[in-house]
Every structure is written in C-alpha cells, then in structure tokens.
Design a protein around this motif. Structure first.
Motif, PDB file in Angstrom:
ATOM      1  N   TYR A  96     -10.594   0.011  -9.622  1.00 35.73           N
ATOM      2  CA  TYR A  96     -11.812  -0.679 -10.008  1.00 35.73           C
ATOM      3  C   TYR A  96     -12.521  -1.332  -8.942  1.00 35.73           C
ATOM      4  O   TYR A  96     -11.684  -1.546  -7.826  1.00 35.73           O
ATOM      5  N   GLU A  97     -13.827  -1.409  -8.850  1.00 37.09           N
ATOM      6  CA  GLU A  97     -14.606  -2.194  -7.839  1.00 37.09           C
ATOM      7  C   GLU A  97     -14.339  -3.447  -7.567  1.00 37.09           C
ATOM      8  O   GLU A  97     -14.447  -3.842  -6.572  1.00 37.09           O
ATOM      9  N   LYS A 149     -14.864  -4.070 -13.171  1.00 40.60           N
ATOM     10  CA  LYS A 149     -15.986  -3.335 -13.012  1.00 40.60           C
ATOM     11  C   LYS A 149     -15.561  -2.076 -12.268  1.00 40.60           C
ATOM     12  O   LYS A 149     -15.003  -1.826 -11.412  1.00 40.60           O
ATOM     13  N   LEU A 150     -16.391  -1.096 -13.347  1.00 39.00           N
ATOM     14  CA  LEU A 150     -16.106   0.349 -12.817  1.00 39.00           C
ATOM     15  C   LEU A 150     -17.694   1.007 -12.966  1.00 39.00           C
ATOM     16  O   LEU A 150     -18.320   1.064 -13.657  1.00 39.00           O
ATOM     17  N   ASN A 151     -18.087   1.566 -11.806  1.00 36.70           N
ATOM     18  CA  ASN A 151     -19.395   2.379 -11.758  1.00 36.70           C
ATOM     19  C   ASN A 151     -20.390   1.469 -11.997  1.00 36.70           C
ATOM     20  O   ASN A 151     -21.426   1.643 -12.831  1.00 36.70           O
ATOM     21  N   GLU A 152     -20.348   0.470 -11.420  1.00 35.25           N
ATOM     22  CA  GLU A 152     -21.361  -0.848 -11.732  1.00 35.25           C
ATOM     23  C   GLU A 152     -21.301  -1.531 -12.775  1.00 35.25           C
ATOM     24  O   GLU A 152     -22.506  -2.161 -13.443  1.00 35.25           O
ATOM     25  N   LYS A 153     -20.339  -1.246 -13.861  1.00 32.71           N
ATOM     26  CA  LYS A 153     -20.382  -1.679 -15.172  1.00 32.71           C
ATOM     27  C   LYS A 153     -19.156  -2.520 -15.738  1.00 32.71           C
ATOM     28  O   LYS A 153     -18.174  -2.188 -14.865  1.00 32.71           O
ATOM     29  N   CYS A 170     -16.160  -0.309 -19.876  1.00 37.66           N
ATOM     30  CA  CYS A 170     -17.046  -0.709 -19.036  1.00 37.66           C
ATOM     31  C   CYS A 170     -18.325  -0.494 -19.235  1.00 37.66           C
ATOM     32  O   CYS A 170     -18.778   0.772 -18.747  1.00 37.66           O
TER      33      CYS A 170
END
Length: 69
Positions: A3-4, A17-21, A35
């Motif tokens: 995850y980000e 947060k994953l892929n901005e979601k 997400c």
C-alpha cells in the motif's frame, strides 16, 4: 499487496491507500472495504467519514454508505 499509505488502526480497521484510492484493512490484513474512496478517516463509534468524487459521506464497518444531501 504493498500500500502507498497505511494509517493507524481505529476500532479494528486501518485506512489504506492503493492506486490513489482509500479503503480499509482489518487486523488480519484483509481488505474489508475496497479502495474506492478519495479520502478516508478513522472509525469513531462504528462510523468513518469518507470522500468519493468530491462528496462527503460516511460508512459503517460493513461498508454501507450514507451520503450527505
């Protein structure tokens, strides 16, 4: 999955947060709420504030959504 961002646990859930979601993990690391949110906040008394497409709303621990008018 990497995850980000991963927030602290609150009431057994952590916003991730994953892929901005944003979505939520449980303490076992399972993605309980997908997400899909632009922003997500810690759970408080079983409810979390979320933002989706610029609209503020709330979700419960089952992922049921409640949107403001």
């Amino acid at each position: 999955v990497i995850y980000e961002e991963v927030n602290s646990f609150s009431e057994g859930f952590a916003a991730v947060k994953l892929n901005e979601k944003w979505g939520y993990l449980d303490k076992k690391g399972g993605l309980i709420i997908p997400c899909i949110y632009d922003n997500a906040f810690p759970f408080l008394e079983g409810i979390s504030e979320v933002v989706l497409n610029g609209k503020k709303g709330y979700i419960d621990k089952n992922g049921t959504q409640y949107w403001e008018d």
